[in-house]
Design an enzyme around this catalytic site. Structure first.
Site, PDB file in Angstrom:
ATOM      1  CE  LYS A 135      -3.793  -2.479   2.039  1.00  0.00           C
ATOM      2  NZ  LYS A 135      -4.345  -3.061   3.249  1.00  0.00           N
ATOM      3  CD  GLN A 146      -3.224  -4.547   6.592  1.00  0.00           C
ATOM      4  OE1 GLN A 146      -3.177  -3.622   5.804  1.00  0.00           O
ATOM      5  NE2 GLN A 146      -3.770  -5.715   6.299  1.00  0.00           N
ATOM      6  CG  ASP A 205     -10.456  -1.392   3.496  1.00  0.00           C
ATOM      7  OD1 ASP A 205     -10.996  -1.523   2.372  1.00  0.00           O
ATOM      8  OD2 ASP A 205      -9.885  -2.328   4.072  1.00  0.00           O
TER       9      ASP A 205
END
Ligand code: NDP
Length: 285
Positions: free
Chosen positions: A52, A96, A119
């Site tokens: 990323k 994450q 996200d």
């Protein structure tokens, strides 16, 4: 049979993100900023975070990495999220997962500013998706939709079967296909006659995490097969839910693993970060 090349499409998305970013910088604006927060030393997470960061750097986004200790307390973690929510340089925040066990993922998700939640981890964005309101879409199922769109695959009135009902892939995938007027069936581990249901699908999206389970008995010659899964086969080699060797020649189109849905996810992260940036910088009005 057509191979749906996610790697190539993802590269177009990355190029578009880089060009859009350059156009803002040329106007004297700052670059979009993405914060990636990780706790602990999960090796797979470390690889994802690195990928990323690399994609951000190539698009000339500003990326901010926060690597917290495995033993970080929930309070400290939430304090960092609060700080990032209020940081003017940061447009998007990506947490994450998995997080260490002392940290409640749901509390973290709820603490994220929904307009920085690139996200779609916060239930506010899940609700917006359910209601068809503007918000962020989870990168992986959103990536599948973008792949289908850029491959000119018509969804209206088609029978779409989604294998898997997780909150991050299966359920949002089904809602997104429904939004595009497909007739959607969601299957899971208790579904009866899975091959029979799959064979009737025009579009089959598999997100089960079951290496090579989908063989030629699950498909039909006109079918579009999208394999979201990332598994290892008996030799430790990367594979999807679909037994590619057995299925590829028996369907109309298929995504490979690797090189299908996987690369799309990062492309969509850049797209979502740009959306967050435009909103934050009031460029959409
Ligand atoms: P989960 O384990 O959370 O969910 C798996 C789903 O598949 C569950 O709903 C489960 O049913 C269903 N399932 C499992 N076995 C069967 C079976 N034999 N028959 C029917 N249904 C079954 O996984 P995720 O949704 O998180 O991930 C799914 C896959 O996608 C994984 O391989 C993961 O690595 C991959 N992935 C890929 C990403 C990418 O960027 N390409 C991103 C995220 C995930 P039940 O609910 O009944 O248990």
């Amino acid at each position: 049979m057509k191979v749906l090349n996610g790697k190539e499409i993802s590269q177009s998305l990355r190029d578009e993100a880089r060009d859009e970013c350059a156009s803002y910088v040329a106007k004297g604006l700052r670059a979009p900023g993405l914060a990636v927060v990780q706790a602990g030393l999960d090796p797979a997470s470390a690889v994802y975070v690195r990928n990323k960061e690399k994609a951000c750097a190539k698009a000339s986004f500003a990326s901010f990495k926060f690597e917290l200790d495995e033993n970080v307390s929930e309070r400290e973690f939430l304090e960092l999220i609060d700080k990032l929510n209020h940081d003017e340089k940061i447009d998007g925040i990506l947490v994450q997962v998995p997080l260490p066990k002392q940290i409640d993922e749901q509390k973290v998700a709820a603490a994220l500013d929904p307009w920085k939640d690139v996200d779609a981890f916060n239930p506010v964005n899940t609700g917006r998706l359910l209601m068809g309101l503007d918000g962020f879409l989870p990168c992986t199922p959103y990536g599948v939709m973008e792949l289908l769109k850029r491959c000119n695959i018509e969804l209206k009135g088609k029978n779409a079967v989604v294998l898997g009902r997780s909150n991050i892939v299966g359920k949002p995938q089904a809602l997104l296909l429904l939004r595009e007027n497909a007739t959607v069936t969601i299957c899971h581990s208790k579904t009866r006659d899975l091959p029979g249901i799959c064979r009737k699908a025009d579009i089959l999206v598999s997100a089960m995490g079951r290496a090579k389970m989908i063989d030629e008995t699950y498909v039909n010659p006109d079918q579009i097969v999208i394999d979201v899964a990332i598994n290892s086969d008996e030799n430790g080699k990367l594979c999807g839910d679909v037994d590619y060797e057995k299925v590829a020649d028996k369907v109309a189109a298929i995504t490979p693993v690797p090189g299908g849905v996987g690369p799309m996810t990062i492309g969509m992260l850049l797209k979502n970060t740009l959306k967050a940036y435009r909103r934050h910088m009031k460029l959409d009005q």
